[in-house]
Design an enzyme around this catalytic site. Structure first.
Site, mmCIF file in Angstrom:
data_model
loop_
_atom_site.group_PDB
_atom_site.id
_atom_site.type_symbol
_atom_site.label_atom_id
_atom_site.label_comp_id
_atom_site.label_asym_id
_atom_site.label_seq_id
_atom_site.Cartn_x
_atom_site.Cartn_y
_atom_site.Cartn_z
ATOM 1 N N ARG A 88 -15.788 8.597 32.731
ATOM 2 C CA ARG A 88 -16.712 9.533 32.503
ATOM 3 C C ARG A 88 -16.803 9.787 30.964
ATOM 4 N NH1 ARG A 88 -15.058 12.778 37.360
ATOM 5 N NH2 ARG A 88 -16.501 14.425 37.726
ATOM 6 N N ARG A 152 -14.035 24.237 47.014
ATOM 7 C CA ARG A 152 -13.267 23.951 45.711
ATOM 8 C C ARG A 152 -13.316 24.708 44.470
ATOM 9 N NH1 ARG A 152 -15.118 17.913 44.023
ATOM 10 N NH2 ARG A 152 -14.887 18.850 41.891
HETATM 11 P P1 AMP Z 1 -14.750 15.383 40.584
HETATM 12 O O1 AMP Z 1 -13.964 15.466 41.801
HETATM 13 O O2 AMP Z 1 -15.153 14.072 40.202
HETATM 14 O O3 AMP Z 1 -16.249 16.406 40.383
HETATM 15 O O4 AMP Z 1 -14.015 15.808 39.468
HETATM 16 C C1 AMP Z 1 -13.257 16.947 39.417
HETATM 17 C C2 AMP Z 1 -12.864 17.572 37.910
HETATM 18 O O5 AMP Z 1 -11.697 16.675 37.537
HETATM 19 C C3 AMP Z 1 -13.849 17.234 36.762
HETATM 20 O O6 AMP Z 1 -14.495 18.305 36.758
HETATM 21 C C4 AMP Z 1 -12.926 17.019 35.617
HETATM 22 O O7 AMP Z 1 -12.268 18.124 35.334
HETATM 23 C C5 AMP Z 1 -11.589 16.179 36.299
HETATM 24 N N1 AMP Z 1 -11.951 14.826 36.205
HETATM 25 C C6 AMP Z 1 -12.170 13.907 37.362
HETATM 26 N N2 AMP Z 1 -12.332 12.637 36.793
HETATM 27 C C7 AMP Z 1 -12.122 12.776 35.314
HETATM 28 C C8 AMP Z 1 -12.355 11.667 34.482
HETATM 29 N N3 AMP Z 1 -12.466 10.499 34.729
HETATM 30 N N4 AMP Z 1 -12.285 12.125 33.029
HETATM 31 C C9 AMP Z 1 -11.665 13.140 33.080
HETATM 32 N N5 AMP Z 1 -11.734 14.357 33.635
HETATM 33 C C10 AMP Z 1 -11.919 14.084 35.173
#
Ligand code: AMP
Length: 207
Positions: A88, A152
């Site tokens: 990310r 969520r």
């Molecule tokens: P997601 O389920 O992919 O939308 O991720 C939910 C949250 O997890 C994000 O908004 C970040 O706070 C954290 N997160 C997930 N993947 C990453 C990553 N690769 N780097 C940093 N934070 C992450």
């Protein structure tokens, strides 16, 4: 084959990644799911991650890179991985290069307003993680495992707008990063879901 799925929150990365992983026989690794599992178990990593996730901010690179470096050492990651939500940031993408060879980056393209709308209607099974939209699924329990469908905590409008801004600032530069490597394919993520899945499968099956 190792594949990265890139795209803003609510672009359908998780849904598409899960489908393609099954179809292409790859391991689906979602950093968001891994962090939510840590939060559920109340681990130190989970407690740390929660403070960032709740604000819509990114968890620090060092934490994520450590978590993923360890995950890639496991046996089931040896036959190909489909990465959903990682990398990310440019620092994560650079670290990933020393962990695995990436063959393709699928970039899901969708506008902020569409995302806010989609995320507001998103429901997730508390048991198996299956994702639904209340626009197409009216029940309150999961079709697959009868688990309870939940919202969520970071799927509220304020946090989703913050997450989109974070995406544009910190993650969107990866579009150029993977374009420069010659492996980026952009996909219109507003297509009907079956059409989008066929389109992406068409790209992956040529690799
Ligand atoms: P997601 O389920 O992919 O939308 O991720 C939910 C949250 O997890 C994000 O908004 C970040 O706070 C954290 N997160 C997930 N993947 C990453 C990553 N690769 N780097 C940093 N934070 C992450």
């Amino acid at each position: 084959m190792n594949v990265v799925f890139l795209g803003p929150p609510g672009s359908g990365k998780g849904t598409m990644a899960s489908r393609m992983a099954k179809r292409c026989n790859l391991l689906h690794l979602s950093t968001g799911d891994m962090l939510r599992a840590e939060i559920k178990q109340g681990t130190e990593l989970g407690n740390l991650a929660k403070s960032f996730i709740d604000k819509g901010a990114l968890v620090p690179d060092s934490v994520i890179i450590d978590m993923m470096s360890n995950r890639f050492l496991e046996e089931d990651a040896k036959n190909g991985v489909l990465l959903d939500g990682f990398p990310r940031t440019t620092a994560q993408a650079e670290a990933l290069e020393s962990i695995a060879n990436i063959d393709s980056c699928i970039n899901l393209v969708v506008a902020a307003e569409v995302v806010v709308n989609r995320v507001a209607s998103r429901r997730v099974c508390a048991n198996c993680g299956e994702v639904y939209s209340i626009k197409t699924y009216a029940k309150s329990d999961c079709e697959k495992c009868a688990g309870e469908l939940t919202i969520r905590p970071d799927d509220n409008e304020k946090t989703i707008r913050a997450r989109f801004a974070v995406y544009e600032e910190q993650t969107a530069p990866l579009i150029e990063y993977y374009t420069d490597k010659g492996i980026l394919e952009s996909v219109d993520a507003t297509m009907p879901i079956e059409e989008e899945a066929e389109y992406i499968y068409g790209i992956l099956s040529k690799i």
